[in-house]
Design a protein around this motif. Structure first.
Motif, PDB file in Angstrom:
ATOM      1  N   THR A  92       0.927  -1.158   0.175  1.00 12.93           N
ATOM      2  CA  THR A  92       0.036   0.308  -0.476  1.00 12.93           C
ATOM      3  C   THR A  92       0.669   1.105   0.071  1.00 12.93           C
ATOM      4  OG1 THR A  92      -1.526  -1.446   1.189  1.00 12.93           O
ATOM      5  CG2 THR A  92      -1.472   1.388   1.145  1.00 12.93           C
ATOM      6  N   PRO A  93       0.161   2.200  -0.771  1.00 12.37           N
ATOM      7  CA  PRO A  93       1.443   3.241  -0.987  1.00 12.37           C
ATOM      8  C   PRO A  93       1.293   4.234   0.399  1.00 12.37           C
ATOM      9  CG  PRO A  93      -0.388   3.344  -2.504  1.00 12.37           C
ATOM     10  CD  PRO A  93      -0.445   2.409  -1.703  1.00 12.37           C
ATOM     11  N   PRO A  94       2.488   5.107   0.797  1.00 10.04           N
ATOM     12  CA  PRO A  94       2.514   5.429   1.927  1.00 10.04           C
ATOM     13  C   PRO A  94       1.625   7.105   1.800  1.00 10.04           C
ATOM     14  CG  PRO A  94       4.286   4.852   0.759  1.00 10.04           C
ATOM     15  CD  PRO A  94       3.979   4.735  -0.138  1.00 10.04           C
ATOM     16  N   GLY A  95       0.397   7.251   1.533  1.00 12.20           N
ATOM     17  CA  GLY A  95      -0.130   8.238   0.942  1.00 12.20           C
ATOM     18  C   GLY A  95       0.902   8.783  -0.133  1.00 12.20           C
ATOM     19  N   LEU A  96       0.721   9.669  -0.434  1.00 16.87           N
ATOM     20  CA  LEU A  96       0.997   9.818  -2.079  1.00 16.87           C
ATOM     21  C   LEU A  96       1.977   9.511  -3.177  1.00 16.87           C
ATOM     22  CD1 LEU A  96       2.809  14.272  -1.562  1.00 16.87           C
ATOM     23  CD2 LEU A  96       0.622  13.287  -2.409  1.00 16.87           C
ATOM     24  N   ALA A  97       0.879   9.750  -4.177  1.00 17.67           N
ATOM     25  CA  ALA A  97       1.373   8.315  -5.289  1.00 17.67           C
ATOM     26  C   ALA A  97       3.696   8.804  -5.570  1.00 17.67           C
ATOM     27  CB  ALA A  97       0.469   8.533  -6.490  1.00 17.67           C
ATOM     28  N   PRO A  98       4.012   7.567  -6.196  1.00 15.37           N
ATOM     29  CA  PRO A  98       5.613   7.905  -6.709  1.00 15.37           C
ATOM     30  C   PRO A  98       5.802   9.397  -7.565  1.00 15.37           C
ATOM     31  CG  PRO A  98       4.109   5.415  -7.699  1.00 15.37           C
ATOM     32  CD  PRO A  98       3.130   6.764  -6.645  1.00 15.37           C
ATOM     33  N   PHE A  99       6.230   9.543  -7.678  1.00 18.25           N
ATOM     34  CA  PHE A  99       6.664  10.380  -9.122  1.00 18.25           C
ATOM     35  C   PHE A  99       6.933   9.410  -9.509  1.00 18.25           C
ATOM     36  CE2 PHE A  99       8.755  13.042  -5.882  1.00 18.25           C
ATOM     37  CZ  PHE A  99       7.474  14.537  -6.563  1.00 18.25           C
ATOM     38  N   ILE A 100       5.734   9.464 -11.124  1.00 12.82           N
ATOM     39  CA  ILE A 100       5.393   8.936 -12.597  1.00 12.82           C
ATOM     40  C   ILE A 100       7.001  10.071 -13.652  1.00 12.82           C
ATOM     41  CG2 ILE A 100       4.914   7.432 -14.401  1.00 12.82           C
ATOM     42  CD1 ILE A 100       4.895   5.671 -12.065  1.00 12.82           C
ATOM     43  N   VAL A 101       7.575   9.951 -14.375  1.00 11.93           N
ATOM     44  CA  VAL A 101       8.359  10.668 -15.067  1.00 11.93           C
ATOM     45  C   VAL A 101       7.935  10.633 -16.776  1.00 11.93           C
ATOM     46  CG1 VAL A 101      10.014  12.183 -16.309  1.00 11.93           C
ATOM     47  CG2 VAL A 101      10.249  11.093 -13.860  1.00 11.93           C
ATOM     48  N   ALA A 102       7.500  11.049 -17.030  1.00 11.99           N
ATOM     49  CA  ALA A 102       7.738  11.183 -18.762  1.00 11.99           C
ATOM     50  C   ALA A 102       8.251  12.142 -19.194  1.00 11.99           C
ATOM     51  CB  ALA A 102       5.920  11.669 -19.191  1.00 11.99           C
ATOM     52  N   GLU A 103       9.343  10.325 -19.703  1.00 12.93           N
ATOM     53  CA  GLU A 103      11.187  10.926 -20.277  1.00 12.93           C
ATOM     54  C   GLU A 103      10.448  11.341 -21.945  1.00 12.93           C
ATOM     55  OE1 GLU A 103      14.466  10.086 -17.654  1.00 12.93           O
ATOM     56  OE2 GLU A 103      14.962   8.432 -19.653  1.00 12.93           O
ATOM     57  N   SER A 104      11.512  11.710 -22.399  1.00 11.17           N
ATOM     58  CA  SER A 104      11.531  11.832 -24.345  1.00 11.17           C
ATOM     59  C   SER A 104      12.381  10.807 -24.702  1.00 11.17           C
ATOM     60  CB  SER A 104      12.744  13.084 -24.570  1.00 11.17           C
ATOM     61  OG  SER A 104      12.954  12.989 -26.008  1.00 11.17           O
ATOM     62  N   ALA A 105      12.205   9.719 -25.276  1.00 11.34           N
ATOM     63  CA  ALA A 105      12.807   8.948 -25.723  1.00 11.34           C
ATOM     64  C   ALA A 105      14.052   9.036 -26.122  1.00 11.34           C
ATOM     65  CB  ALA A 105      11.694   7.722 -26.625  1.00 11.34           C
ATOM     66  N   ASP A 106      14.830   9.738 -27.457  1.00 10.61           N
ATOM     67  CA  ASP A 106      15.592  10.204 -27.874  1.00 10.61           C
ATOM     68  C   ASP A 106      16.867  11.306 -26.193  1.00 10.61           C
ATOM     69  OD1 ASP A 106      14.694  13.151 -27.259  1.00 10.61           O
ATOM     70  OD2 ASP A 106      14.541  13.467 -29.475  1.00 10.61           O
TER      71      ASP A 106
END
Length: 192
Positions: free
Chosen positions: A28-42
């Motif tokens: 179960t996550p502790p409060g806030l969601a984890p950081f998810i990064v949308a990173e340029s594939a290049d």
């Protein structure tokens, strides 16, 4: 060259967004969601964006806005004991595959995060059989398609130095098939 320029047409496109939900497998996550990064594939850092946090957001919601057209990979930086196991868009598995954004939004994405990542541990021995304490270990995918367009910080290409007491440990590897090589520790930067 110091002269005025007129008649320039600038074509604008709407920025894209990625939205959906996060599923947690085994914890179960502790409060806030984890950081998810949308990173340029290049690997272009100017196009990378992190998950947008808003006050009161539930930890299972994902929203990344303001993405210019291009191909993106989603990953979780500094994930510690958790890794992204699956990314599903419209029934297709897209983990570690570029997501094409061309002025359109991606909705209903489902990201599964697990707290049971794999780890690789062992020792490095020289050709004479003696344990090496001056080496680096690099793990990378066996699929050559994963060697390019993997963003700035791929989670499935890892390196670590050998400890002369306990050997090496490559933690938090996503599931998959890997090549593992050992190189002189001075060569680690050039290879990783």
């Amino acid at each position: 060259d110091g002269h005025d320029v007129s008649g320039v047409n600038v074509r604008l496109m709407p920025a894209s967004s990625i939205s959906g939900r996060i599923v947690y497998e085994g914890f179960t996550p502790p409060g806030l969601a984890p950081f998810i990064v949308a990173e340029s594939a290049d690997g272009n850092p100017a196009q990378s964006k992190t998950r947008t946090f808003r006050p009161g957001d539930p930890s299972d919601q994902l929203l990344i806005e303001g993405l210019p057209p291009g191909q993106y990979l989603l990953h979780q930086p500094s994930s510690g004991p958790q890794v992204i196991k699956s990314i599903v868009i419209a029934g297709r598995e897209m983990v570690r595959k570029p997501i094409d954004l061309s002025g359109t939004d991606v909705t209903d994405i489902v990201i599964t995060i697990t707290d049971k990542p794999a780890a690789l541990q062992g020792t490095v021995r020289g050709s004479d059989g003696t344990v090496s304490a001056d080496a680096a270990v690099i793990a990378f995918p066996t699929d050559p398609a994963a060697w390019t367009n993997h963003g700035m910080s791929p989670d499935n290409i890892r390196s670590t130095v050998v400890n002369n007491v306990s050997g090496y440990l490559v933690p938090s590897l996503p599931a998959g098939d890997y090549f593992v090589i050992a190189v002189d520790s001075a060569s680690r930067t050039a290879c990783a």
